[in-house]
Motif scaffolding. Sequence first.
Motif, mmCIF file in Angstrom:
data_model
loop_
_atom_site.group_PDB
_atom_site.id
_atom_site.type_symbol
_atom_site.label_atom_id
_atom_site.label_comp_id
_atom_site.label_asym_id
_atom_site.label_seq_id
_atom_site.Cartn_x
_atom_site.Cartn_y
_atom_site.Cartn_z
ATOM 1 N N UNK A 10 -7.363 8.701 -10.438
ATOM 2 C CA UNK A 10 -6.973 7.295 -10.771
ATOM 3 C C UNK A 10 -5.732 7.410 -11.828
ATOM 4 N N UNK A 11 -5.809 8.366 -12.799
ATOM 5 C CA UNK A 11 -4.695 8.184 -13.856
ATOM 6 C C UNK A 11 -3.544 8.974 -13.669
ATOM 7 N N UNK A 12 -3.563 10.167 -12.644
ATOM 8 C CA UNK A 12 -2.358 10.548 -12.222
ATOM 9 C C UNK A 12 -2.325 11.017 -11.043
ATOM 10 N N UNK A 13 -2.272 10.066 -10.091
ATOM 11 C CA UNK A 13 -2.355 10.113 -8.777
ATOM 12 C C UNK A 13 -1.014 10.849 -8.066
ATOM 13 N N UNK A 14 -0.022 11.043 -9.007
ATOM 14 C CA UNK A 14 1.289 11.553 -8.562
ATOM 15 C C UNK A 14 1.111 13.057 -8.369
ATOM 16 N N UNK A 15 0.169 13.620 -8.899
ATOM 17 C CA UNK A 15 -0.123 15.266 -8.884
ATOM 18 C C UNK A 15 -1.492 15.452 -8.558
ATOM 19 N N UNK A 16 -2.485 14.604 -8.551
ATOM 20 C CA UNK A 16 -3.933 14.643 -8.437
ATOM 21 C C UNK A 16 -4.202 15.597 -6.980
#
Length: 140
Positions: free
Chosen positions: A16-22
Motif C-alpha cells: 500500500x505504501x511502496x507499490x513501486x517496489x513491493x
Amino acid sequence: MDIVMDADALNEFLSSEFPQVAAEYRVERVDRSRLMVRLKVGEAHLRPGGTVSGPSIFALADLAVYCAILARIGPVALAVTTNASIDFMRKPEAGKDLIAECRVLKLGRVLAVAEALIYSKGGAEPVARCSMTYSIPPKR
C-alpha cells in the motif's frame, strides 16, 4: 521486543505504501529475534558480469531494517534512515534471490539501530553486512 506487525501485515504495508517496489521484496519471517526479507532478483538488479548490483543489495538491507523496526513499532511510514554502513564481502551467487537476515540491536523512542546480513538463497556465507540507524518520528 514484542512484535506488532507480522510478515503478512508488513507485506500489506509495503504494497500500500511502496507499490513501486513491493513486488520485488517479500517479508518471509518475523519473530522476536530477527526478520527475513527476500529480494526477488531479476534483470533490473544485475550489473555487467551477471552479479547483483551494490545498490540492489543496499536497498534490500535498508528495506529489511525498515521492516524490522516497523514490526516492533507499527506502521510508521515516516521512519527514515539517518546512518548506514555496508560491507560488500563476496559476489552473490548467479541466478539466486538474496535473503536479508535482520535484527534490531536497540530500539529507543527516537532512534533505532539494526544490522542486516545478506545471503544468496541457500548460501552459507554472507555476501554483505549492513549497519543502520533509523530516526523514528514522534507520536502525534
